[in-house]
Design a protein around this motif. Structure first.
Motif, PDB file in Angstrom:
ATOM      1  N   ILE A 524       0.880  -1.175   0.000  1.00  0.00           N
ATOM      2  CA  ILE A 524       0.000   0.000   0.000  1.00  0.00           C
ATOM      3  C   ILE A 524       0.914   1.220   0.000  1.00  0.00           C
ATOM      4  CG2 ILE A 524      -1.770   1.256   1.294  1.00  0.00           C
ATOM      5  CD1 ILE A 524      -2.561  -1.439   2.544  1.00  0.00           C
ATOM      6  N   LEU A 554      -2.636   1.277  -4.273  1.00  0.00           N
ATOM      7  CA  LEU A 554      -1.957  -0.024  -4.349  1.00  0.00           C
ATOM      8  C   LEU A 554      -0.823   0.031  -5.355  1.00  0.00           C
ATOM      9  CD1 LEU A 554      -4.955  -2.533  -4.391  1.00  0.00           C
ATOM     10  CD2 LEU A 554      -3.652  -1.671  -2.431  1.00  0.00           C
ATOM     11  N   LEU A 577      -8.163  -1.061   5.259  1.00  0.00           N
ATOM     12  CA  LEU A 577      -6.975  -0.726   4.468  1.00  0.00           C
ATOM     13  C   LEU A 577      -5.955   0.032   5.328  1.00  0.00           C
ATOM     14  CD1 LEU A 577      -6.391  -1.273   1.454  1.00  0.00           C
ATOM     15  CD2 LEU A 577      -6.983   1.087   0.992  1.00  0.00           C
ATOM     16  N   LEU A 581      -2.194  -1.135   6.218  1.00  0.00           N
ATOM     17  CA  LEU A 581      -1.025  -0.264   6.050  1.00  0.00           C
ATOM     18  C   LEU A 581      -0.164  -0.283   7.320  1.00  0.00           C
ATOM     19  CD1 LEU A 581       0.494   1.956   4.392  1.00  0.00           C
ATOM     20  CD2 LEU A 581      -0.902   3.622   5.578  1.00  0.00           C
TER      21      LEU A 581
END
Ligand code: ATP
Length: 587
Positions: A524, A554, A577, A581
């Protein structure tokens, strides 16, 4: 309440974008609605006449609605089509045509709901005509504004721009003037995802609590989900002594059994009973209970060698035709790992150990249903050994389950932890993303008509889809064709209201959020052109808006597979997400 009054609410909602405002408007509507009516209203707000898990569809194409409009208003079909082509909206078309025509009857919400239900349920020979006539009758009776919203319902174009979650907030607001009851209402919804039932229950429950709503055989329970962790040590530190099971790479099924009747439900609440007759028979024969709800992972195996097959082969069983022949060629086994309900007893609030004990008791030894093997461990080292063993046998990894954890319907938490094999890249899990649109191809791919596609994740706070990557390489020719074909069925004229995309990432073709793809990426990264988590603010001079914090994106995204078992709102969320990360940064 009259349908006319409801349409006035539709009209206000259509012109509102702020979510909080929508919540308050909905709460006013719910207050005004009577009990017995509110359940129907929440379905209509979603453009439906049944809960989402009920496959009741209208089966009315644009063309048929055009006929209903033309026939009922004695207009010329060609003219109606022309007007529709101009506005792109059947609602506006019919409203204009009705113009100042008189409303024949002030139909109630209940009456319109009933006729719409009949329209949806009409089947068999001649049913198309019946549907056209029923809709036509409503068009004649209702006032112009009401017809606008009425015809958008059967063609699935109501799109008022909010999700079930906003409706849950509004139900809380109706009762308390705040969102304080939302967690409790959501818990009930997760056990019985029937918004009509929930709305009626909240409206009528007085001071009573509705937190302990029980599951009912035949109605899906939203499936519990797992958090991610990357080592045995972390897992033991988090949940202590736990049960470790293999993580099978198949697809999840929830089986509902009542006597001889068995129903199978997929991860996204689709009724898939007809697709898997072998599992249905297995549950019928091997589950020794009159009433039960259980869950497991279905995996295909080679009947000659007895070996389990990779996901790509298992997924071939998901088909509508030729089911029996495929079932013989690629039979399935179901590794059962959960029991949610048994003989009138709700097990959701029982601890894992108890549920597991009951599960083992009711499953008789046999060929199709197997209880997933488990080992209770309290040392990280042992957990690592089981993990390595699972990986060496070609499995995805392991699932660790908290011994005193309850079954949290619809939630993702640390009662279950998935520990998957790490891949070469820094990011050790895939991201389930939603396809938002695509650009026409150039060069070699002009022939396919698609050059790249935009993907995003679900930002549950804003109830919007935010972009994370544009993918232009790495797909096979077949995959490009597939993604184009699927996308073309979902084309929209303009960018959907709930998409947040930077101008630079605009697409030639926008599509409805429906296709979920599993994406593998190296890591990421941060990017100013993607909107996932991006923060904008005024520039120094104050005259413009600029990027204050770049979004998440991405790096080297690749398509792993289509996730037909997931709804777009089940895709990876923005908050997940962020967690991914953080994990990546720790490595
Ligand atoms: P999620 O379901 O968490 O949104 P996902 O569908 O992408 O994510 P994974 O991240 O691979 O799936 O992990 C969870 C899934 O693993 C479950 O939904 C289930 O289908 C599968 N699974 C395989 N083995 C087990 C097991 N022993 N216990 C629970 N789930 C299992």
């Amino acid at each position: 309440m009259t349908f006319k009054r409801l349409s006035e609410y539709f009209h206000i909602l259509e012109n509102t974008t702020a979510r909080n405002q929508m919540t308050e408007i909905l709460a006013d509507l719910f207050k005004e609605a009577k009990s017995g009516e509110i359940g129907k209203i929440v379905f209509l707000l979603q453009g439906r006449v049944a809960p989402l898990y009920d496959a009741v569809e209208f089966g009315l194409a644009d063309k048929m609605v055009i006929r209903a409009i033309a026939d009922s208003l004695k207009a010329d079909g060609g003219e109606v089509t022309k007007a529709f082509k101009g506005s792109g909206d059947l609602g506006i078309t019919v409203e204009k045509l009705k113009g100042n025509c008189k409303t024949k009857k002030d139909l109630s919400v209940g009456e319109v709901f009933e006729i719409l239900s009949q329209t949806a349920k009409a089947g068999g020979a001649g049913s198309q005509e019946t549907k056209i006539q029923l809709l036509g009758k409503l068009i004649v009776d209702l006032d112009p504004l009401s017809t606008r919203y009425l015809v958008r319902i059967p063609v699935a174009k109501l799109r008022l721009g909010f999700s079930d979650m906003t409706i849950l907030d509004a139900l809380s607001w109706m009762r308390t003037g705040s969102k304080e009851l939302r967690p409790e209402i959501e818990k009930a919804y997760n056990v019985r995802p029937d918004l009509g039932f929930i709305a009626e229950t909240v409206k009528n429950s007085g001071e009573k609590s509705f937190e302990n709503i029980e599951p009912r055989v035949g109605i899906p329970v939203l499936m519990a989900r797992a958090e991610r962790m990357g080592s045995g040590e972390e897992i033991i530190e988090k949940i202590g002594r736990c049960a470790v099971e293999p993580k099978f790479d198949g697809f999840r099924l929830q089986g509902h059994k009542k006597g001889d009747k068995v129903k199978l439900i997929s991860r996204n609440l689709e009724d898939v009973t007809a697709m898997y007759p072998d599992i249905v028979a297995g549950i019928r024969e091997q589950v020794k209970a009159k009433e039960a709800i259980l869950e497991g992972e279905a995996v295909a195996y080679n009947p000659q060698t007895g070996e389990y097959l990779p996901f790509q082969e298992t997924v071939q069983r998901k088909r509508k035709y030729n089911i029996e022949a495929k079932a013989k060629e690629i039979p399935l086994k179901l590794f059962a790992f959960e029991l949610l309900y048994k003989e009138g007893r709700n097990l959701l609030l029982s601890v894992y150990e108890e549920r597991r004990k009951e599960l083992e008791k009711i499953i008789e030894k046999g060929e199709v249903i197997l209880v997933a093997q488990e080992e209770v461990v309290d040392r990280a080292k042992r957990l690592e050994v089981i993990f390595q063993d699972a990986v060496s046998r070609g499995l995805e990894g392991v699932m660790a389950k908290k011994l005193d954890g309850i079954y949290r319907a619809g939630s993702r938490d640390f009662n279950w932890i998935k520990y998957k094999r790490s891949y070469a890249g820094k990011l050790n899990d895939t991201v389930d993303s939603v396809v938002m649109g695509y650009d026409f191809g150039q060069g070699k791919r002009t022939a396919f008509g698609i050059g790249d596609f935009l993907i995003g994740v679900y930002d549950e706070k804003q109830e919007k889809y935010v972009s994370i990557a544009k993918i232009g390489t790495g797909l096979t020719d077949r995959e490009w064709k597939e993604i184009k074909k699927r996308s073309d069925r979902l084309k929209t004229k303009v960018k959907p209201k709930n998409y947040e995309v930077d101008k630079i990432m605009d697409c030639d073709i926008w599509i409805e959020p429906e296709i979920v793809v599993e994406i593998r990426a190296d890591e990421i990264t941060r990017s100013p052109v993607h909107t996932a988590g991006r923060i904008m603010g005024p520039s120094k001079s104050g005259s413009a808006v600029e990027v204050k914090e770049a979004g998440l994106a991405l790096r080297f995204p690749r398509l792993e597979k289509f996730r037909d078992d997931k709804k777009p709102t089940d895709a990876t969320t923005l908050s997940e997400l962020w967690k991914m990360l953080q994990r990546q940064m720790k490595k």
